[in-house]
Design an enzyme around this catalytic site. Structure first.
Site, PDB file in Angstrom:
ATOM      1  CB  SER A 183      16.699  16.985 -57.780  1.00 41.41           C
ATOM      2  OG  SER A 183      15.713  17.911 -58.206  1.00 41.41           O
ATOM      3  CG  ASP A 185      17.478  24.027 -53.354  1.00 49.88           C
ATOM      4  OD1 ASP A 185      16.313  24.068 -53.770  1.00 49.88           O
ATOM      5  OD2 ASP A 185      18.244  23.071 -53.605  1.00 49.88           O
ATOM      6  CG  HIS A 229      15.119  20.907 -54.634  1.00 54.35           C
ATOM      7  ND1 HIS A 229      16.256  21.515 -55.136  1.00 54.35           N
ATOM      8  CD2 HIS A 229      14.787  19.915 -55.484  1.00 54.35           C
ATOM      9  CE1 HIS A 229      16.594  20.898 -56.266  1.00 54.35           C
ATOM     10  NE2 HIS A 229      15.721  19.933 -56.500  1.00 54.35           N
TER      11      HIS A 229
END
Length: 365
Positions: A35, A326, A329
């Protein structure tokens, strides 16, 4: 019939000339991993590991979610920008990735994946690294159809490659639940050695598929992300067990990469010490213009570290002053500090050389 055939031959030659001209202007860029570098592949999959809803993308040029786990640009975007590319490679699953856009490269990354095939199984449909490499083979066949096999091979050999794996093997596998299957199977030091040995096989396969300049990032300081602070910290200190995992893993990764280079007789693999790059602004956020490196901009609960970033989450008004976007990240601004070190960092950050040096060396070949 003869006229039609001649027209087809001339048109095909013209198309190939145009495509080769486009390729000559820029270096292809390929991205593999999780991600931290996924630019939207998971949008096309039935998975819970997605970033396709607001407020993701709030600071992206379109101000819309793109599938990037960021408020704006992610690391591949900023690398593309930093090396003078006009665009970042599209997700491989994007229907827009065709024709001349293929020559820019492709992003094969998928949120949730790890080095091991069982990492991220809770997300169901994600593109495991073995499948990412299969897609890379498929990509090469598609490009061969455009510009011929020889030029396609040259495009891949001369390309820049970025791969980011490892964090999920700890966070979403070994430490996901108490007494996880992998933690019962391995002690932490043995698990790290196992990960390194499996990663080595992945990187050798990438080399077999033609990659010759590969940036390999380590994990960040795993115990310091807001999600881990919320779950495991009492007073805002980094979670010691996850920090121990990162401290064991990252030096062994660098050692393995240098060993591979020695075996191959060339500096194919470049180690990016992203643990140190992240630690710099986590230890002293104010020195980098952040007000905090503990709380995420978007989230809920303690340190905004619990649950997902959604439209119902707390959202900070100024993303530039948060190191984390978040619970897991970095913000776009934090990503820019990371890429700055990838581009120009000393040997403490980049081994055996930084990306600016790579570009200078390769331009002379």
């Amino acid at each position: 019939m003869a006229t039609t055939s001649l027209y087809y031959i001339l048109y095909s030659s013209f198309l190939v000339t145009i495509l080769l001209g486009l390729r000559a202007e820029a270096r292809a860029f390929f991205v593999f991993g999780d991600s931290l570098v996924d630019s939207g592949n998971n949008n096309y999959l039935a998975t819970t590991a997605r970033a396709d809803s607001p407020p993701y993308g709030i600071d992206y040029p379109t101000h819309r979610p793109t599938g990037r786990f960021s408020n704006g640009l992610n690391i591949p975007d900023i690398i593309s920008e930093s090396i003078g590319e006009s665009e970042s490679p599209l997700p491989y699953l994007s229907p827009e990735l065709s024709g001349p856009k293929l020559l820019v490269g492709a992003n094969f990354a998928s949120a949730g994946v790890g080095i091991l095939s069982d990492t991220g199984s809770q997300f169901v449909n994600i593109i495991r690294i073995s499948q990412q490499l299969s897609y890379f083979q498929q990509y090469q066949q598609r490009v061969s159809g455009l510009i011929g096999a020889e030029e396609a091979q040259r495009l891949v050999n001369e390309a820049l490659v970025l791969i980011t794996l490892g964090g999920n093997d700890f966070v979403n596998n070994y430490y996901l639940v108490p007494f996880s299957a992998r933690s019962r199977q391995f002690t932490l030091p043995d698990y790290v050695r196992y990960l390194i040995s499996e990663y080595r096989k992945i990187l050798l396969r990438l080399y077999e598929l033609g990659a010759r300049r590969v940036l390999v990032t380590g994990t960040g300081p795993l115990g310091c992300v807001p999600a881990e602070l919320a779950m495991r910290s009492r007073n805002g200190e980094c979670a010691p067990e996850l920090q121990r995992a990162a401290a064991l893993y990252n030096p062994q990764l660098t050692e393995m990469l240098l060993g591979l280079n020695s075996q191959l007789g060339s500096d194919v693999f470049i180690a990016a010490n992203t643990q140190l790059m992240n630690s710099d602004f986590i230890r002293d956020p104010q020195a980098f213009g952040f007000i905090t490196s503990k709380a995420a901009c978007c989230g809920q609960g303690l340190y905004n570290g619990l649950g997902l970033c959604t439209q119902l989450s707390n959202l900070c008004p100024n993303r530039d002053v948060y190191a984390f976007w978040d619970p897991f990240h970095p913000s776009e601004r934090a990503n820019r500090f990371i890429v700055r070190q990838i581009m120009t960092g000393s040997s403490e950050y980049m081994s055996p050389m930084n990306l600016s040096t790579i570009i200078a060396l390769d331009s002379r070949i």
